[in-house]
Design a protein around this motif. Structure first.
Motif, mmCIF file in Angstrom:
data_model
loop_
_atom_site.group_PDB
_atom_site.id
_atom_site.type_symbol
_atom_site.label_atom_id
_atom_site.label_comp_id
_atom_site.label_asym_id
_atom_site.label_seq_id
_atom_site.Cartn_x
_atom_site.Cartn_y
_atom_site.Cartn_z
ATOM 1 N N GLN A 1 6.313 45.315 8.014
ATOM 2 C CA GLN A 1 5.417 44.825 8.323
ATOM 3 C C GLN A 1 5.773 45.809 10.755
ATOM 4 O O GLN A 1 6.855 45.429 10.318
ATOM 5 N N ILE A 2 4.405 46.430 10.684
ATOM 6 C CA ILE A 2 4.770 46.334 12.183
ATOM 7 C C ILE A 2 4.264 45.738 13.100
ATOM 8 O O ILE A 2 3.913 44.549 13.403
ATOM 9 N N SER A 3 5.634 45.463 13.865
ATOM 10 C CA SER A 3 5.569 44.739 14.491
ATOM 11 C C SER A 3 4.880 44.569 16.278
ATOM 12 O O SER A 3 5.424 45.961 16.421
ATOM 13 N N ARG B 1 -2.546 45.673 2.312
ATOM 14 C CA ARG B 1 -0.717 45.473 2.051
ATOM 15 C C ARG B 1 -0.343 45.005 0.717
ATOM 16 O O ARG B 1 0.304 45.603 0.396
ATOM 17 N N ARG B 2 -1.721 44.037 0.515
ATOM 18 C CA ARG B 2 -1.502 43.851 -1.284
ATOM 19 C C ARG B 2 -1.407 44.939 -2.172
ATOM 20 O O ARG B 2 -0.020 44.752 -2.861
ATOM 21 N N HIS B 3 -2.253 46.106 -1.942
ATOM 22 C CA HIS B 3 -1.501 47.389 -2.708
ATOM 23 C C HIS B 3 -0.923 48.429 -2.256
ATOM 24 O O HIS B 3 -1.096 49.328 -3.008
ATOM 25 N N SER C 1 7.985 53.519 7.327
ATOM 26 C CA SER C 1 7.610 52.492 7.347
ATOM 27 C C SER C 1 6.614 51.953 7.705
ATOM 28 O O SER C 1 6.362 50.443 7.853
ATOM 29 N N MET C 2 5.410 52.030 7.506
ATOM 30 C CA MET C 2 4.243 50.988 7.098
ATOM 31 C C MET C 2 4.657 50.460 5.027
ATOM 32 O O MET C 2 3.744 50.028 5.093
#
Length: 194
Positions: free
Chosen positions: A2-4, A95-97, A130-131
């Protein structure tokens, strides 16, 4: 990953000729210059902007997307001239996929110089790294040959035509779905194709 966004450390990316950085309110006139051009907007899915206020609203949308962890949009800066030439980024982040859709545009004076391919290479590396994406998608007008060429140079594969997929400019538009999978990029790297 997760990007902070707690400290709002926006990731800055660099290539040989470009800097990809956070879009800021002082970029409104540059956004307006690009987004008010009919040729640039022809395949963007919206009518050209008519006021600087629309540019300010778009910047707010881009920033809210990042703050709410739904996507990220960079300003594309031409290093040599320190000039804003477009934007690029991810939206529809699922995000789930582990997938997201990318989008981009460039000012007309930056067309045909390989700059978008340079930006896409950095974006793709960031997306798979990163993602934590597994799949990067792009929907594109079938008539947008330049964008299709950029996607195909990056290894994206056409998956098919999405008929009546989006309501853009007061009409339903057919769009092509392109996708790039992380495992295919890794395989290409192993084979030395990238």
């Amino acid at each position: 990953m997760q990007i902070s966004n707690e400290s709002k450390l926006f990731p800055r990316l660099e290539t040989d000729r470009l800097i990809l950085k956070e879009i800021e309110i002082q970029d409104a006139s540059s956004i307006f210059r690009i987004f008010s051009n009919e040729e640039v907007m022809k395949y963007y899915g919206r009518f050209p902007m008519e006021s600087i206020e629309e540019a300010n609203q778009l910047i707010a949308i881009f920033n809210e997307s990042y703050i709410s962890d739904k996507g990220i949009r960079w300003a594309i800066i031409l290093k040599e001239e320190n000039r804003f030439i477009g934007t690029c980024g991810y939206h529809n982040w699922n995000r789930r996929h582990s997938r997201a859709e990318l989008g981009y545009e460039l000012s007309m004076e930056a067309w045909g110089k390989g700059l978008m391919n340079e930006a896409l290479t950095e974006m793709i590396t960031f997306g798979f790294g990163s993602m934590g994406l597994n799949r990067i998608e792009a929907v594109v007008y079938p008539e947008n040959k330049a964008s299709i060429g950029s996607l195909e140079k990056q290894g994206f594969k056409k998956e098919g035509l999405l008929e009546g997929y989006a309501f853009f400019r007061n009409t339903y538009q057919d769009l092509l779905m392109y996708a790039l999978l992380k495992k295919k990029v890794e395989l290409q790297k192993l084979k030395g194709e990238l």
